[in-house]
Write a protein that holds these residues in place. Sequence first.
Motif, mmCIF file in Angstrom:
data_model
loop_
_atom_site.group_PDB
_atom_site.id
_atom_site.type_symbol
_atom_site.label_atom_id
_atom_site.label_comp_id
_atom_site.label_asym_id
_atom_site.label_seq_id
_atom_site.Cartn_x
_atom_site.Cartn_y
_atom_site.Cartn_z
ATOM 1 N N VAL A 176 2.049 -1.382 -10.570
ATOM 2 C CA VAL A 176 1.504 -0.249 -9.811
ATOM 3 C C VAL A 176 0.068 -0.027 -10.247
ATOM 4 C CG1 VAL A 176 1.742 2.195 -9.253
ATOM 5 C CG2 VAL A 176 3.786 0.807 -9.652
ATOM 6 N N ILE A 177 -0.826 0.125 -9.272
ATOM 7 C CA ILE A 177 -2.247 0.358 -9.545
ATOM 8 C C ILE A 177 -2.651 1.699 -8.953
ATOM 9 C CG2 ILE A 177 -4.597 -0.472 -9.144
ATOM 10 C CD1 ILE A 177 -3.435 -3.302 -9.057
ATOM 11 N N ASP A 178 -3.155 2.578 -9.778
ATOM 12 C CA ASP A 178 -3.524 3.935 -9.399
ATOM 13 C C ASP A 178 -5.028 4.135 -9.639
ATOM 14 O OD1 ASP A 178 -3.336 6.678 -8.790
ATOM 15 O OD2 ASP A 178 -2.891 7.183 -10.889
ATOM 16 N N TYR A 179 -5.883 4.121 -8.634
ATOM 17 C CA TYR A 179 -5.533 3.843 -7.267
ATOM 18 C C TYR A 179 -6.597 2.993 -6.621
ATOM 19 C CZ TYR A 179 -8.466 8.053 -6.423
ATOM 20 O OH TYR A 179 -9.478 8.974 -6.429
ATOM 21 N N LEU A 180 -6.377 2.524 -5.394
ATOM 22 C CA LEU A 180 -7.184 1.509 -4.736
ATOM 23 C C LEU A 180 -8.666 1.858 -4.699
ATOM 24 C CD1 LEU A 180 -6.938 -1.187 -3.080
ATOM 25 C CD2 LEU A 180 -6.883 0.262 -1.033
ATOM 26 N N ALA A 204 5.215 -11.484 -7.957
ATOM 27 C CA ALA A 204 5.271 -10.090 -8.380
ATOM 28 C C ALA A 204 5.204 -9.188 -7.155
ATOM 29 C CB ALA A 204 4.111 -9.778 -9.324
ATOM 30 N N VAL A 205 5.573 -7.939 -7.335
ATOM 31 C CA VAL A 205 5.317 -6.905 -6.335
ATOM 32 C C VAL A 205 4.167 -6.057 -6.865
ATOM 33 C CG1 VAL A 205 6.195 -4.866 -5.152
ATOM 34 C CG2 VAL A 205 7.689 -6.840 -5.495
ATOM 35 N N VAL A 206 3.063 -6.019 -6.141
ATOM 36 C CA VAL A 206 1.898 -5.241 -6.551
ATOM 37 C C VAL A 206 1.748 -4.065 -5.586
ATOM 38 C CG1 VAL A 206 -0.587 -5.228 -6.935
ATOM 39 C CG2 VAL A 206 0.764 -7.253 -7.537
ATOM 40 N N VAL A 207 1.859 -2.861 -6.117
ATOM 41 C CA VAL A 207 1.786 -1.639 -5.321
ATOM 42 C C VAL A 207 0.478 -0.929 -5.630
ATOM 43 C CG1 VAL A 207 2.892 0.563 -4.787
ATOM 44 C CG2 VAL A 207 4.297 -1.426 -5.392
ATOM 45 N N CYS A 208 -0.359 -0.762 -4.625
ATOM 46 C CA CYS A 208 -1.636 -0.065 -4.788
ATOM 47 C C CYS A 208 -1.527 1.334 -4.178
ATOM 48 C CB CYS A 208 -2.767 -0.825 -4.105
ATOM 49 S SG CYS A 208 -3.147 -2.419 -4.841
ATOM 50 N N LEU A 209 -1.657 2.356 -4.998
ATOM 51 C CA LEU A 209 -1.734 3.710 -4.466
ATOM 52 C C LEU A 209 -3.082 3.876 -3.774
ATOM 53 C CD1 LEU A 209 -0.273 5.814 -7.422
ATOM 54 C CD2 LEU A 209 0.902 4.378 -5.744
ATOM 55 N N ALA A 210 -3.120 4.704 -2.740
ATOM 56 C CA ALA A 210 -4.357 4.862 -1.979
ATOM 57 C C ALA A 210 -4.450 6.263 -1.403
ATOM 58 C CB ALA A 210 -4.438 3.828 -0.853
ATOM 59 N N LEU A 254 0.856 -1.179 0.000
ATOM 60 C CA LEU A 254 0.000 0.000 0.000
ATOM 61 C C LEU A 254 0.893 1.231 0.000
ATOM 62 C CD1 LEU A 254 -3.139 0.575 0.329
ATOM 63 C CD2 LEU A 254 -2.605 1.058 2.721
ATOM 64 N N LEU A 255 0.641 2.162 -0.909
ATOM 65 C CA LEU A 255 1.383 3.425 -0.974
ATOM 66 C C LEU A 255 0.361 4.544 -0.848
ATOM 67 C CD1 LEU A 255 3.891 5.139 -1.470
ATOM 68 C CD2 LEU A 255 3.678 4.677 -3.910
ATOM 69 N N ALA A 256 0.276 5.163 0.324
ATOM 70 C CA ALA A 256 -0.854 6.043 0.631
ATOM 71 C C ALA A 256 -0.407 7.440 1.025
ATOM 72 C CB ALA A 256 -1.695 5.426 1.755
ATOM 73 N N ALA A 257 -1.233 8.425 0.653
ATOM 74 C CA ALA A 257 -0.968 9.820 1.001
ATOM 75 C C ALA A 257 -2.197 10.651 0.676
ATOM 76 C CB ALA A 257 0.249 10.353 0.240
ATOM 77 N N ARG A 258 -2.241 11.844 1.251
ATOM 78 C CA ARG A 258 -3.229 12.830 0.858
ATOM 79 C C ARG A 258 -2.874 13.337 -0.546
ATOM 80 N NH1 ARG A 258 -7.582 13.670 1.615
ATOM 81 N NH2 ARG A 258 -7.647 15.910 1.911
ATOM 82 N N PRO A 259 -3.784 14.057 -1.217
ATOM 83 C CA PRO A 259 -3.471 14.598 -2.540
ATOM 84 C C PRO A 259 -2.260 15.541 -2.501
ATOM 85 C CG PRO A 259 -5.834 14.700 -2.123
ATOM 86 C CD PRO A 259 -5.189 14.300 -0.834
ATOM 87 N N TYR A 260 -1.554 15.605 -3.621
ATOM 88 C CA TYR A 260 -0.431 16.514 -3.846
ATOM 89 C C TYR A 260 0.786 16.192 -2.977
ATOM 90 C CZ TYR A 260 -4.375 18.941 -5.887
ATOM 91 O OH TYR A 260 -5.518 19.236 -6.582
ATOM 92 N N GLN A 261 0.894 14.939 -2.531
ATOM 93 C CA GLN A 261 2.067 14.525 -1.776
ATOM 94 C C GLN A 261 3.078 13.790 -2.656
ATOM 95 O OE1 GLN A 261 2.728 15.308 1.443
ATOM 96 N NE2 GLN A 261 0.828 16.459 1.550
ATOM 97 N N GLY A 262 2.695 13.443 -3.882
ATOM 98 C CA GLY A 262 3.637 12.816 -4.800
ATOM 99 C C GLY A 262 3.562 11.304 -4.872
ATOM 100 N N LYS A 263 2.421 10.713 -4.480
ATOM 101 C CA LYS A 263 2.356 9.241 -4.491
ATOM 102 C C LYS A 263 2.366 8.672 -5.910
ATOM 103 C CE LYS A 263 -2.695 9.150 -3.630
ATOM 104 N NZ LYS A 263 -2.864 10.615 -3.373
#
Length: 240
Positions: free
Chosen positions: A152-156, A184-190, A68-77
Motif C-alpha cells: 500500500v502506498i499513501d499516497y499517489l 504483487a498487489v500494489v495499492v495506491c491511495l489517491a 487505485l484506491l481513491a476518495a476525498r479526505p475523511y472518507q477512510g481510504k
Amino acid sequence: MTLSAPIPVLKQQAKALSRTQKLPLHAALDRIAVREGFRAWSHLAASWQQGGQAAQLHAQLSPGDLVLLAARPYQGKTALGLGLAVEALRRGRPAAFFTLEYTRAEVEALLHAGGDGLAAAACGLHIDTTDELSSVHVAQVLADAPPRMLVVIDYLQLLDQRRDKPPLAEQVVQLKAFAQQRQAVVVCLAQIARDYRPDTRPFPGIGDVRLPNPADLTLFDKACFLQDGAVRMQAGVAQG
C-alpha cells in the motif's frame, strides 16, 4: 462500538456543525467522533473500515494488480488501505505500508483504533515512513521480499513532490512493472479533486482523480472509490 447513526448521517451532522459553529470540517468531524466515543474521526473511520470491507475488497484483487484506491479526505481510504494490508497478513501473505502522510506512531494509532485484534494481526506489517518514498525506493526495499505480497502506498499525488524523484507518470509505470514482475498487489491511495460533487454523482470516477502532474491512470488494473461509507470497484481500468 455501535455508532448512534450510520457513517453518512454522522458526516451530515458534522457538516451542519461546521456551518453553525464556523468550524473547519475536520474539527467538526473530530467533535462528532469524540461524541461517539472515539479519539478522533480517523480512529472512528479505522474502526468502521474493519467491519468486513477490507476482506471483501481483498477477495477481488489478483497477483500482479496495480490498484487505485481513491476518495476525498475523511472518507477512510487510509484505514481501508491498512485493512487490506492486514487482511493479506491474515491470509499468510506479506504486506507493506509506505506513507508520506503519516508518522509511524500515527499509523500504529490507526491500527490500534481498529481494535486489539487488528493491531495484533498487523505485527508482521512492514511500515515505511521515509521522506525518500518513490517507486524506486519501494522496489529497492522490497527487492528480497517474497512474491505475492500486498503493498500500500499513501499516497499517489505525493510521490513526485520532490524534484529529485522521477515524474509521477514514470513512477506509475515502474510500480506497474514491479507488481507484474513480483506478482504483487500494489495499492495506491489517491485524492479526488475538490470539484467532485457527491450531490450530483454518488461515487467519483477515474476522471475525478486529482492529478497535479500527468500520469497514465489506464495503467491501473482496478480502481476503488469510497464515498459516504460505501465502496465501488471499477475493474478493467486498463481497458478504458
